[in-house]
Design a protein around this motif. Structure first.
Motif, PDB file in Angstrom:
ATOM      1  N   PRO A  53     -89.865 -68.224  -8.707  1.00 48.91           N
ATOM      2  CA  PRO A  53     -89.031 -69.035  -7.830  1.00 48.91           C
ATOM      3  C   PRO A  53     -89.376 -70.521  -7.889  1.00 48.91           C
ATOM      4  CG  PRO A  53     -89.963 -67.174  -6.646  1.00 48.91           C
ATOM      5  CD  PRO A  53     -90.640 -67.236  -7.973  1.00 48.91           C
ATOM      6  N   GLY A  54     -88.334 -71.347  -7.818  1.00 47.27           N
ATOM      7  CA  GLY A  54     -88.496 -72.790  -7.792  1.00 47.27           C
ATOM      8  C   GLY A  54     -88.514 -73.308  -6.362  1.00 47.27           C
ATOM      9  N   PRO A  55     -88.454 -74.638  -6.200  1.00 50.63           N
ATOM     10  CA  PRO A  55     -88.535 -75.241  -4.867  1.00 50.63           C
ATOM     11  C   PRO A  55     -87.323 -74.976  -3.979  1.00 50.63           C
ATOM     12  CG  PRO A  55     -88.128 -76.909  -6.536  1.00 50.63           C
ATOM     13  CD  PRO A  55     -88.389 -75.625  -7.263  1.00 50.63           C
ATOM     14  N   ASP A  56     -86.239 -74.490  -4.550  1.00 54.11           N
ATOM     15  CA  ASP A  56     -85.048 -74.189  -3.755  1.00 54.11           C
ATOM     16  C   ASP A  56     -85.039 -72.748  -3.247  1.00 54.11           C
ATOM     17  OD1 ASP A  56     -84.765 -73.125  -6.295  1.00 54.11           O
ATOM     18  OD2 ASP A  56     -82.603 -73.469  -6.389  1.00 54.11           O
ATOM     19  N   ALA A  57     -86.123 -72.017  -3.443  1.00 49.98           N
ATOM     20  CA  ALA A  57     -86.192 -70.602  -3.058  1.00 49.98           C
ATOM     21  C   ALA A  57     -86.926 -70.435  -1.726  1.00 49.98           C
ATOM     22  CB  ALA A  57     -86.904 -69.802  -4.137  1.00 49.98           C
ATOM     23  N   ARG A  58     -86.519 -69.392  -1.000  1.00 48.74           N
ATOM     24  CA  ARG A  58     -87.244 -69.011   0.214  1.00 48.74           C
ATOM     25  C   ARG A  58     -87.242 -67.498   0.322  1.00 48.74           C
ATOM     26  NH1 ARG A  58     -82.131 -70.373   2.174  1.00 48.74           N
ATOM     27  NH2 ARG A  58     -81.358 -69.005   3.815  1.00 48.74           N
ATOM     28  N   VAL A  59     -88.175 -66.975   1.095  1.00 47.71           N
ATOM     29  CA  VAL A  59     -88.289 -65.534   1.282  1.00 47.71           C
ATOM     30  C   VAL A  59     -87.960 -65.205   2.724  1.00 47.71           C
ATOM     31  CG1 VAL A  59     -89.884 -63.571   1.290  1.00 47.71           C
ATOM     32  CG2 VAL A  59     -90.026 -65.271  -0.521  1.00 47.71           C
ATOM     33  N   HIS A  60     -87.075 -64.238   2.911  1.00 53.27           N
ATOM     34  CA  HIS A  60     -86.763 -63.726   4.251  1.00 53.27           C
ATOM     35  C   HIS A  60     -87.576 -62.457   4.440  1.00 53.27           C
ATOM     36  CE1 HIS A  60     -84.417 -62.956   7.861  1.00 53.27           C
ATOM     37  NE2 HIS A  60     -84.470 -61.697   7.485  1.00 53.27           N
ATOM     38  N   HIS A  61     -88.514 -62.512   5.389  1.00 56.65           N
ATOM     39  CA  HIS A  61     -89.382 -61.369   5.666  1.00 56.65           C
ATOM     40  C   HIS A  61     -88.729 -60.490   6.724  1.00 56.65           C
ATOM     41  CE1 HIS A  61     -92.617 -63.369   3.499  1.00 56.65           C
ATOM     42  NE2 HIS A  61     -92.309 -64.457   4.158  1.00 56.65           N
TER      43      HIS A  61
ATOM     44  N   ALA B 226     -90.342 -62.349  10.602  1.00 58.91           N
ATOM     45  CA  ALA B 226     -91.491 -61.787  11.289  1.00 58.91           C
ATOM     46  C   ALA B 226     -92.725 -61.813  10.399  1.00 58.91           C
ATOM     47  CB  ALA B 226     -91.182 -60.352  11.715  1.00 58.91           C
ATOM     48  N   ARG B 227     -93.861 -62.125  11.022  1.00 60.71           N
ATOM     49  CA  ARG B 227     -95.124 -62.160  10.288  1.00 60.71           C
ATOM     50  C   ARG B 227     -96.202 -61.470  11.095  1.00 60.71           C
ATOM     51  NH1 ARG B 227     -95.597 -68.450   8.569  1.00 60.71           N
ATOM     52  NH2 ARG B 227     -93.628 -68.613   7.522  1.00 60.71           N
ATOM     53  N   SER B 228     -97.161 -60.907  10.419  1.00 63.64           N
ATOM     54  CA  SER B 228     -98.312 -60.336  11.101  1.00 63.64           C
ATOM     55  C   SER B 228     -99.347 -61.426  11.286  1.00 63.64           C
ATOM     56  CB  SER B 228     -98.889 -59.177  10.284  1.00 63.64           C
ATOM     57  OG  SER B 228     -99.489 -59.677   9.106  1.00 63.64           O
ATOM     58  N   ALA B 229    -100.369 -61.176  12.090  1.00 58.34           N
ATOM     59  CA  ALA B 229    -101.423 -62.167  12.323  1.00 58.34           C
ATOM     60  C   ALA B 229    -102.113 -62.544  11.017  1.00 58.34           C
ATOM     61  CB  ALA B 229    -102.427 -61.611  13.318  1.00 58.34           C
ATOM     62  N   ARG B 230    -102.301 -61.599  10.130  1.00 58.65           N
ATOM     63  CA  ARG B 230    -102.942 -61.864   8.849  1.00 58.65           C
ATOM     64  C   ARG B 230    -102.091 -62.802   7.997  1.00 58.65           C
ATOM     65  NH1 ARG B 230    -103.527 -58.527   3.497  1.00 58.65           N
ATOM     66  NH2 ARG B 230    -101.309 -58.516   3.808  1.00 58.65           N
ATOM     67  N   ASP B 231    -100.783 -62.702   8.093  1.00 54.90           N
ATOM     68  CA  ASP B 231     -99.884 -63.515   7.291  1.00 54.90           C
ATOM     69  C   ASP B 231     -99.775 -64.949   7.793  1.00 54.90           C
ATOM     70  OD1 ASP B 231     -99.345 -61.320   5.726  1.00 54.90           O
ATOM     71  OD2 ASP B 231     -97.569 -60.748   6.866  1.00 54.90           O
ATOM     72  N   GLU B 232    -100.107 -65.224   9.050  1.00 51.64           N
ATOM     73  CA  GLU B 232     -99.952 -66.553   9.623  1.00 51.64           C
ATOM     74  C   GLU B 232    -100.749 -67.612   8.869  1.00 51.64           C
ATOM     75  OE1 GLU B 232     -98.019 -67.814  11.972  1.00 51.64           O
ATOM     76  OE2 GLU B 232     -97.054 -65.893  12.275  1.00 51.64           O
ATOM     77  N   ASP B 233    -101.892 -67.246   8.280  1.00 54.05           N
ATOM     78  CA  ASP B 233    -102.747 -68.209   7.614  1.00 54.05           C
ATOM     79  C   ASP B 233    -102.329 -68.503   6.183  1.00 54.05           C
ATOM     80  OD1 ASP B 233    -104.281 -68.375   9.895  1.00 54.05           O
ATOM     81  OD2 ASP B 233    -105.639 -66.788   9.247  1.00 54.05           O
ATOM     82  N   ARG B 234    -101.343 -67.824   5.645  1.00 54.77           N
ATOM     83  CA  ARG B 234    -100.929 -68.024   4.263  1.00 54.77           C
ATOM     84  C   ARG B 234    -100.134 -69.308   4.103  1.00 54.77           C
ATOM     85  NH1 ARG B 234     -98.912 -62.296   1.819  1.00 54.77           N
ATOM     86  NH2 ARG B 234    -100.802 -61.147   2.257  1.00 54.77           N
TER      87      ARG B 234
ATOM     88  N   ALA C 270     -94.562 -62.842  -0.481  1.00 54.32           N
ATOM     89  CA  ALA C 270     -93.589 -61.813  -0.092  1.00 54.32           C
ATOM     90  C   ALA C 270     -94.220 -60.433  -0.104  1.00 54.32           C
ATOM     91  CB  ALA C 270     -92.412 -61.833  -1.061  1.00 54.32           C
ATOM     92  N   HIS C 271     -93.476 -59.497   0.459  1.00 58.11           N
ATOM     93  CA  HIS C 271     -93.776 -58.064   0.404  1.00 58.11           C
ATOM     94  C   HIS C 271     -92.601 -57.394  -0.299  1.00 58.11           C
ATOM     95  CE1 HIS C 271     -97.064 -58.409   3.281  1.00 58.11           C
ATOM     96  NE2 HIS C 271     -96.268 -59.101   4.070  1.00 58.11           N
ATOM     97  N   VAL C 272     -92.832 -56.226  -0.872  1.00 59.72           N
ATOM     98  CA  VAL C 272     -91.730 -55.450  -1.433  1.00 59.72           C
ATOM     99  C   VAL C 272     -90.763 -55.137  -0.297  1.00 59.72           C
ATOM    100  CG1 VAL C 272     -91.096 -53.237  -2.468  1.00 59.72           C
ATOM    101  CG2 VAL C 272     -93.071 -54.489  -3.329  1.00 59.72           C
ATOM    102  N   GLY C 273     -89.484 -55.341  -0.541  1.00 57.57           N
ATOM    103  CA  GLY C 273     -88.461 -55.120   0.471  1.00 57.57           C
ATOM    104  C   GLY C 273     -87.961 -56.407   1.109  1.00 57.57           C
ATOM    105  N   ASP C 274     -88.705 -57.515   0.976  1.00 61.12           N
ATOM    106  CA  ASP C 274     -88.237 -58.805   1.485  1.00 61.12           C
ATOM    107  C   ASP C 274     -87.081 -59.289   0.625  1.00 61.12           C
ATOM    108  OD1 ASP C 274     -90.181 -58.811   3.447  1.00 61.12           O
ATOM    109  OD2 ASP C 274     -91.492 -60.219   2.418  1.00 61.12           O
TER     110      ASP C 274
END
Length: 89
Positions: free
Chosen positions: A68-76, A6-14, A19-23
């Motif tokens: 994080p390297g290229p094999d990393a991803r963030v779950h929001h 999930a993303r907020s409208a502000r996050d869509e342009d990133r 990440a956020h704390v807790g992700d």
């Protein structure tokens, strides 16, 4: 690389990893038999959510500084406060 979830409208342009704390930070394994690692992001070093992160690893419980390297991803995760405030139909 952008995160998933999930993303907020502000996050869509990133662009890029943020990440956020807790992700959850998920890092792919180095070999086929290696499942990789994951952990909770417990600290940010930049206000815009870009790396590096302080991560509490799920397998050891230890906190470490991660670039994080290229094999990393963030779950929001969705903001639970916003969901609770929204009326149900």
């Amino acid at each position: 690389m952008t995160g998933t979830g999930a993303r907020s409208a502000r996050d869509e342009d990133r662009a890029g990893l943020w990440a956020h704390v807790g992700d959850r930070l998920i890092i792919g394994g180095a070999t086929i038999d290696d499942a990789g690692r994951d952990g909770e992001i417990v600290g940010l070093h930049h206000a815009d959510g870009t790396p590096p992160y302080d991560v509490r690893w799920s397998d050891t419980g230890r906190v470490s500084l991660v670039f994080p390297g290229p094999d990393a991803r963030v779950h929001h995760f969705a903001d639970s406060g916003a969901e609770a405030a929204a009326p149900r139909r």
